[in-house]
Design a protein around this motif. Structure first.
Motif, PDB file in Angstrom:
ATOM      1  N   MET A   1       4.995  -6.562 -32.347  1.00  0.00           N
ATOM      2  CA  MET A   1       4.357  -7.741 -31.795  1.00  0.00           C
ATOM      3  C   MET A   1       4.862  -8.034 -30.391  1.00  0.00           C
ATOM      4  SD  MET A   1       2.195 -10.062 -32.362  1.00  0.00           S
ATOM      5  CE  MET A   1       1.731 -11.659 -31.838  1.00  0.00           C
ATOM      6  N   THR A   2       6.103  -7.673 -30.113  1.00  0.00           N
ATOM      7  CA  THR A   2       6.664  -7.949 -28.802  1.00  0.00           C
ATOM      8  C   THR A   2       5.944  -7.155 -27.708  1.00  0.00           C
ATOM      9  OG1 THR A   2       8.804  -8.336 -29.817  1.00  0.00           O
ATOM     10  CG2 THR A   2       8.786  -7.951 -27.452  1.00  0.00           C
ATOM     11  N   ILE A   3       5.613  -5.904 -28.000  1.00  0.00           N
ATOM     12  CA  ILE A   3       4.925  -5.079 -27.009  1.00  0.00           C
ATOM     13  C   ILE A   3       3.540  -5.646 -26.708  1.00  0.00           C
ATOM     14  CG2 ILE A   3       3.955  -2.796 -26.574  1.00  0.00           C
ATOM     15  CD1 ILE A   3       6.282  -1.670 -28.224  1.00  0.00           C
ATOM     16  N   VAL A   4       2.850  -6.093 -27.735  1.00  0.00           N
ATOM     17  CA  VAL A   4       1.517  -6.674 -27.549  1.00  0.00           C
ATOM     18  C   VAL A   4       1.606  -7.945 -26.710  1.00  0.00           C
ATOM     19  CG1 VAL A   4      -0.454  -7.685 -28.741  1.00  0.00           C
ATOM     20  CG2 VAL A   4       0.654  -5.659 -29.679  1.00  0.00           C
ATOM     21  N   ALA A   5       2.599  -8.776 -26.978  1.00  0.00           N
ATOM     22  CA  ALA A   5       2.759 -10.010 -26.215  1.00  0.00           C
ATOM     23  C   ALA A   5       3.092  -9.725 -24.757  1.00  0.00           C
ATOM     24  CB  ALA A   5       3.841 -10.886 -26.850  1.00  0.00           C
ATOM     25  N   VAL A   6       3.917  -8.729 -24.514  1.00  0.00           N
ATOM     26  CA  VAL A   6       4.271  -8.378 -23.136  1.00  0.00           C
ATOM     27  C   VAL A   6       3.060  -7.825 -22.391  1.00  0.00           C
ATOM     28  CG1 VAL A   6       5.657  -6.809 -21.728  1.00  0.00           C
ATOM     29  CG2 VAL A   6       6.713  -8.029 -23.624  1.00  0.00           C
ATOM     30  N   VAL A   7       2.303  -6.964 -23.041  1.00  0.00           N
ATOM     31  CA  VAL A   7       1.092  -6.413 -22.410  1.00  0.00           C
ATOM     32  C   VAL A   7       0.094  -7.532 -22.119  1.00  0.00           C
ATOM     33  CG1 VAL A   7      -0.913  -4.925 -22.799  1.00  0.00           C
ATOM     34  CG2 VAL A   7       1.369  -4.106 -23.355  1.00  0.00           C
ATOM     35  N   ALA A   8      -0.088  -8.440 -23.070  1.00  0.00           N
ATOM     36  CA  ALA A   8      -1.008  -9.564 -22.860  1.00  0.00           C
ATOM     37  C   ALA A   8      -0.530 -10.457 -21.716  1.00  0.00           C
ATOM     38  CB  ALA A   8      -1.144 -10.373 -24.140  1.00  0.00           C
ATOM     39  N   ALA A   9       0.778 -10.697 -21.639  1.00  0.00           N
ATOM     40  CA  ALA A   9       1.317 -11.537 -20.568  1.00  0.00           C
ATOM     41  C   ALA A   9       1.130 -10.880 -19.203  1.00  0.00           C
ATOM     42  CB  ALA A   9       2.790 -11.825 -20.826  1.00  0.00           C
ATOM     43  N   VAL A  10       1.340  -9.581 -19.138  1.00  0.00           N
ATOM     44  CA  VAL A  10       1.153  -8.868 -17.865  1.00  0.00           C
ATOM     45  C   VAL A  10      -0.312  -8.901 -17.440  1.00  0.00           C
ATOM     46  CG1 VAL A  10       1.242  -6.584 -16.791  1.00  0.00           C
ATOM     47  CG2 VAL A  10       3.189  -7.417 -18.110  1.00  0.00           C
ATOM     48  N   LEU A  11      -1.215  -8.677 -18.373  1.00  0.00           N
ATOM     49  CA  LEU A  11      -2.643  -8.709 -18.049  1.00  0.00           C
ATOM     50  C   LEU A  11      -3.088 -10.116 -17.636  1.00  0.00           C
ATOM     51  CD1 LEU A  11      -4.116  -6.369 -20.797  1.00  0.00           C
ATOM     52  CD2 LEU A  11      -3.846  -5.888 -18.361  1.00  0.00           C
ATOM     53  N   LEU A  12      -2.575 -11.135 -18.308  1.00  0.00           N
ATOM     54  CA  LEU A  12      -2.921 -12.507 -17.929  1.00  0.00           C
ATOM     55  C   LEU A  12      -2.350 -12.863 -16.560  1.00  0.00           C
ATOM     56  CD1 LEU A  12      -2.528 -14.367 -21.330  1.00  0.00           C
ATOM     57  CD2 LEU A  12      -4.640 -13.999 -20.044  1.00  0.00           C
ATOM     58  N   ALA A  13      -1.150 -12.388 -16.262  1.00  0.00           N
ATOM     59  CA  ALA A  13      -0.572 -12.634 -14.944  1.00  0.00           C
ATOM     60  C   ALA A  13      -1.389 -11.944 -13.850  1.00  0.00           C
ATOM     61  CB  ALA A  13       0.879 -12.165 -14.906  1.00  0.00           C
ATOM     62  N   ALA A  14      -1.840 -10.730 -14.111  1.00  0.00           N
ATOM     63  CA  ALA A  14      -2.686 -10.027 -13.140  1.00  0.00           C
ATOM     64  C   ALA A  14      -4.010 -10.755 -12.946  1.00  0.00           C
ATOM     65  CB  ALA A  14      -2.926  -8.594 -13.594  1.00  0.00           C
ATOM     66  N   ALA A  15      -4.588 -11.225 -14.035  1.00  0.00           N
ATOM     67  CA  ALA A  15      -5.845 -11.975 -13.945  1.00  0.00           C
ATOM     68  C   ALA A  15      -5.651 -13.276 -13.172  1.00  0.00           C
ATOM     69  CB  ALA A  15      -6.386 -12.264 -15.335  1.00  0.00           C
ATOM     70  N   ALA A  16      -4.525 -13.945 -13.392  1.00  0.00           N
ATOM     71  CA  ALA A  16      -4.242 -15.188 -12.665  1.00  0.00           C
ATOM     72  C   ALA A  16      -4.063 -14.918 -11.174  1.00  0.00           C
ATOM     73  CB  ALA A  16      -3.004 -15.857 -13.236  1.00  0.00           C
ATOM     74  N   LEU A  17      -3.430 -13.809 -10.836  1.00  0.00           N
ATOM     75  CA  LEU A  17      -3.240 -13.460  -9.429  1.00  0.00           C
ATOM     76  C   LEU A  17      -4.578 -13.173  -8.745  1.00  0.00           C
ATOM     77  CD1 LEU A  17      -1.035 -12.876  -7.277  1.00  0.00           C
ATOM     78  CD2 LEU A  17      -1.237 -10.488  -7.955  1.00  0.00           C
ATOM     79  N   ILE A  18      -5.424 -12.408  -9.395  1.00  0.00           N
ATOM     80  CA  ILE A  18      -6.737 -12.095  -8.831  1.00  0.00           C
ATOM     81  C   ILE A  18      -7.592 -13.349  -8.723  1.00  0.00           C
ATOM     82  CG2 ILE A  18      -8.884 -10.825  -9.265  1.00  0.00           C
ATOM     83  CD1 ILE A  18      -7.092  -8.650 -10.569  1.00  0.00           C
ATOM     84  N   THR A  19      -7.530 -14.199  -9.721  1.00  0.00           N
ATOM     85  CA  THR A  19      -8.312 -15.433  -9.707  1.00  0.00           C
ATOM     86  C   THR A  19      -7.795 -16.392  -8.645  1.00  0.00           C
ATOM     87  OG1 THR A  19      -8.732 -15.132 -12.059  1.00  0.00           O
ATOM     88  CG2 THR A  19      -9.187 -17.289 -11.152  1.00  0.00           C
ATOM     89  N   SER A  20      -6.497 -16.413  -8.438  1.00  0.00           N
ATOM     90  CA  SER A  20      -5.937 -17.264  -7.383  1.00  0.00           C
ATOM     91  C   SER A  20      -6.452 -16.840  -6.016  1.00  0.00           C
ATOM     92  CB  SER A  20      -4.417 -17.205  -7.406  1.00  0.00           C
ATOM     93  OG  SER A  20      -3.927 -17.724  -8.604  1.00  0.00           O
ATOM     94  N   TYR A  21      -6.594 -15.546  -5.810  1.00  0.00           N
ATOM     95  CA  TYR A  21      -7.173 -15.071  -4.560  1.00  0.00           C
ATOM     96  C   TYR A  21      -8.601 -15.584  -4.412  1.00  0.00           C
ATOM     97  CZ  TYR A  21      -9.185 -12.085  -1.018  1.00  0.00           C
ATOM     98  OH  TYR A  21      -9.846 -11.638   0.090  1.00  0.00           O
TER      99      TYR A  21
END
Length: 86
Positions: free
Chosen positions: A1-21
């Motif tokens: 479960m930890t790997i899934v949470a880390v992958v989801a957090a990284v993808l959400l952070a990338a999405a937030a960065l792109i959306t902030s732009y």
């Protein structure tokens, strides 16, 4: 479960960065509203990932509150923007 949470957090952070732009560089107000609405959805998704990772259901009211604030904010800005265009 930890790997899934880390992958989801990284993808959400990338999405937030792109959306902030998109919010910062959006040429119109409506582009910025769509970007802010997307950021609210990303924040709610991040809270949902945290709730699943920590097995804490106390975060669920915060998810609902973020979703409601995002929807009402988008609806209000869109309504006033359409009114000003007339």
């Amino acid at each position: 479960m930890t790997i899934v949470a880390v992958v989801a957090a990284v993808l959400l952070a990338a999405a937030a960065l792109i959306t902030s732009y998109r919010v910062l560089a959006g040429p119109s107000t409506l582009d910025r509203v769509v970007g802010i609405d997307s950021l609210m959805a990303i924040a709610a998704s991040g809270l949902a990932v945290w709730a699943a990772y920590s097995d804490d259901t106390a975060v669920i009211p915060a998810i609902v509150a973020v979703a409601i604030v995002g929807f009402l904010g988008s609806a209000a800005v869109t309504r006033f923007r359409v009114r000003d265009d007339r």
